[in-house]
Design a protein around this motif. Sequence first.
Motif, PDB file in Angstrom:
ATOM      1  N   ASP A 647       1.390  34.129  96.449  1.00  0.00           N
ATOM      2  CA  ASP A 647       0.398  34.944  97.158  1.00  0.00           C
ATOM      3  C   ASP A 647      -1.019  34.393  97.023  1.00  0.00           C
ATOM      4  N   ALA A 648      -1.163  33.104  97.238  1.00  0.00           N
ATOM      5  CA  ALA A 648      -2.473  32.466  97.071  1.00  0.00           C
ATOM      6  C   ALA A 648      -3.513  33.044  98.020  1.00  0.00           C
ATOM      7  N   ASN A 649      -3.132  33.295  99.257  1.00  0.00           N
ATOM      8  CA  ASN A 649      -4.110  33.805 100.237  1.00  0.00           C
ATOM      9  C   ASN A 649      -4.628  35.186  99.843  1.00  0.00           C
ATOM     10  N   LEU A 650      -3.730  36.053  99.376  1.00  0.00           N
ATOM     11  CA  LEU A 650      -4.153  37.392  98.956  1.00  0.00           C
ATOM     12  C   LEU A 650      -5.044  37.320  97.715  1.00  0.00           C
ATOM     13  N   VAL A 651      -4.692  36.450  96.793  1.00  0.00           N
ATOM     14  CA  VAL A 651      -5.504  36.289  95.582  1.00  0.00           C
ATOM     15  C   VAL A 651      -6.874  35.727  95.933  1.00  0.00           C
ATOM     16  N   ARG A 652      -6.921  34.795  96.894  1.00  0.00           N
ATOM     17  CA  ARG A 652      -8.217  34.237  97.299  1.00  0.00           C
ATOM     18  C   ARG A 652      -9.097  35.318  97.930  1.00  0.00           C
ATOM     19  N   ASP A 653      -8.486  36.247  98.646  1.00  0.00           N
ATOM     20  CA  ASP A 653      -9.264  37.328  99.261  1.00  0.00           C
ATOM     21  C   ASP A 653      -9.934  38.199  98.200  1.00  0.00           C
ATOM     22  N   ILE A 654      -9.195  38.581  97.158  1.00  0.00           N
ATOM     23  CA  ILE A 654      -9.817  39.435  96.136  1.00  0.00           C
ATOM     24  C   ILE A 654     -10.784  38.621  95.275  1.00  0.00           C
ATOM     25  N   GLN A 655     -10.571  37.296  95.189  1.00  0.00           N
ATOM     26  CA  GLN A 655     -11.519  36.466  94.448  1.00  0.00           C
ATOM     27  C   GLN A 655     -12.866  36.433  95.165  1.00  0.00           C
ATOM     28  N   LYS A 656     -12.829  36.356  96.499  1.00  0.00           N
ATOM     29  CA  LYS A 656     -14.083  36.400  97.256  1.00  0.00           C
ATOM     30  C   LYS A 656     -14.780  37.746  97.074  1.00  0.00           C
ATOM     31  N   GLU A 657     -13.978  38.808  97.055  1.00  0.00           N
ATOM     32  CA  GLU A 657     -14.554  40.135  96.826  1.00  0.00           C
ATOM     33  C   GLU A 657     -15.157  40.225  95.425  1.00  0.00           C
ATOM     34  N   LEU A 658     -14.466  39.635  94.444  1.00  0.00           N
ATOM     35  CA  LEU A 658     -14.972  39.614  93.074  1.00  0.00           C
ATOM     36  C   LEU A 658     -16.263  38.801  92.983  1.00  0.00           C
ATOM     37  N   ASP A 659     -16.329  37.707  93.718  1.00  0.00           N
ATOM     38  CA  ASP A 659     -17.552  36.895  93.761  1.00  0.00           C
ATOM     39  C   ASP A 659     -18.734  37.754  94.205  1.00  0.00           C
ATOM     40  N   GLY A 660     -18.496  38.602  95.203  1.00  0.00           N
ATOM     41  CA  GLY A 660     -19.552  39.493  95.672  1.00  0.00           C
ATOM     42  C   GLY A 660     -19.981  40.494  94.606  1.00  0.00           C
TER      43      GLY A 660
END
Length: 761
Positions: A647-660
């Motif tokens: 689930d790399a794409n889903l994890v990348r999405d929450i990582q971007k949210e975490l970056d914010g």
Amino acid sequence: MSVHRCVYLLSRSHIRYRVCASTAAVANNTTLHPTRRTFENLSSRHSSSYSSSKPLDTSLFVPLTVRSDEVSSGAVGEELTQPLDKSELLKVLNRFYKRKEMQKLAADQGLDARLFHQAFVSFRKYVLEMNSLNADLHIILNDICCGAGHIDDIFPYFMRHAKQIFPMLDCIDDLRKISDLRVPANWYPEARAIQRKIVFHAGPTNSGKTYHAIQRFLAAKSGVYCGPLKLLAHEIYEKSNDAGVPCDLVTGEERIFVDPEGRTSGHIASTIEMCSVTTPYEVAVIDEIQMIKDPARGWAWTRALLGLCAEEIHVCGEAAAVDFVTELMYTTGEEVEVHNYKRLTPFSVSNHAVESLDNLKPGDCIVCFNKNDIYSISRQIEVRGLECAVIYGSLPPGTKLAQAKKFNDPDDPCKILVATDAIGMGLNLSIRRIIFNSLVKPSVNEKGERELDTISTSQALQIAGRAGRFSSVFKEGEVTTMQRDDLTVLKEILGKPVDPIETAGLHPTAEQIEMFAYHLPQATLSNLIDIFVSLAQVDGLYFVCNIDDFKFLADMIQHIPLNLRSRYVFCTAPINKKQAFVCTSFLKFARQFSRDEPLTFNWVCRHVNWPLAPPKNIKDLVHLEAVHDVLDLYLWLSYRFMDMFPDANLVRDIQKELDGIIQVGVRNITRLIRATEDQSASPETATSVRLPVLDTSSLRRGRGSKNQRKEPSVTDSSLSSRLVQDGLLTKELLQQLQKEWVREQNGGDSNSANKGKRKKK
């Protein structure tokens, strides 16, 4: 007795045959690896020795336990002779051990004094505690006890036992050949099959050297850019696509293909560890070539320089690397064309130190070498009614870019930047003046030892060169220090020539370690790496990169059942071992992987407690940064084990949210610091919450400097906290010092009281 002797001779000849057959079998496997030469000692980077072998570090050899289930002859020895007298047998064995001739013969077989002793202790225990020995050994020992045999007859059986507990003795020559790394240029046949053109763009920071190399990259039909940071790779990826040249992005944690159908573009921007040495290109760009000497990552630059299969290799970096790269290319028969560049805008060293934060001006950047100083200084800047941006290494790339944009924005009230040396590469910043808050930086040497040392000329120039960049609003740069005494030291550092590069890093490959494991199947991965480095040799142009982080991870997951290749890949993961949460996550990832259970998005969310709230204090912010690193680790592993990390794409999405979320926290960092101060001051939390904001003025120069900072320190216990954090003082030693201090104070008070009484009398 003649029957005994006959059995003994037959048995001994049989053993000799088996040993010879085994040796021949090993000899037939000597072509396991491409032609390589050997390393030199990890701690000796400058030796020019080309000897074919070197002394073994036998302390790395871990003895195996000999199993008793191999005895098939039962009590045949006793039936042919008689039971052995254990007390007499002990005397015989001890006499054997003391014979210098036996020790010398053993040394010729690879057993030094340490191994000889360990092997003898194991052999003696085996002989004395076994219920029944092999018939041949039993007969020999009985003959010696009866005076019919010579004590030296024990030696073949002793050596047989020694090779059972130290299997590397039988294959030491093969291990040397596998770890033979003296001609690394031969590892890359595709690159050696073409005549490459090497162009070195040499110059200081802000000289346009990388710009000219990138122009050639963009004009080529195909090309690859290899940079030290994700930020740099991303910058070239965007520039290339903006210029109408389709370019893909390849980093350890991310792959972006511009083609909608996922076809590979002719141009690739990548981090240097990820570049392909088998794909042909017209042009390759290797940025920051001086990092080829880096104790931890230098191997990646060596691999790129020797292995990239490109018609033109454009190398960018300091002029101090020109002679070394030229010498290295002699080994491949390739000439180096050097283009020299000068700095586009001038920068000067100020004659005055800043001395106080009251003297800051717009466009100033204060450079610190740890986060704690950043917390302290940013808090003190806020007290003065100023606003500052903050950049340090553990921040996510998006947060760094957001802080850089805030600082560069002429309409933003933020005009001061507080940063670590992370600004030295990868960020375009509009800085007028660089201010060194300290000239002492923690580092790790080639042996993995932590050091506090004054920054080098190369490091100082890299950081100072960020002031007055060509593309910024400030056309001239200035550099100075916070402390007056440091300014003289800075001038001395900048006045010295940059030390020439003399060696390039190398690192054991997975294939080499697999071949080691074939010969030493019982050894741990950490032990295999240690033996490899001990046996390996390099010529004077190379050194073995530091492997402590690799071994740290290998030891951490040694108890988890993984195949060797998977274990090796896990141990090369780029994680921050200082973060406990990251290490715990790494362990859980490996354990879940070993169970053959995919690490799904829901599993990851449960592990990191997603969704996460904005930080309320510095401790929360540090944890969010650690969570970001954990998600990075997941993405890194997802490109190596796609089925198990699906689930790399889903994890990348929450990582971007975490970056914010982290960006919000960093924008309000002074509020977080105040909240942390309040928690530290609270009686309920004074013992459980440690303020991570430190005043390190007493460590300013690392040489006993007595400089006093005029700014108020944020916390009284900061020095002790810093010493503990830097590993210069343990918590136990700190507690002991505190007790001694209390005793001294109490003693001093009582003495004063006694003196007062005496005076009254």
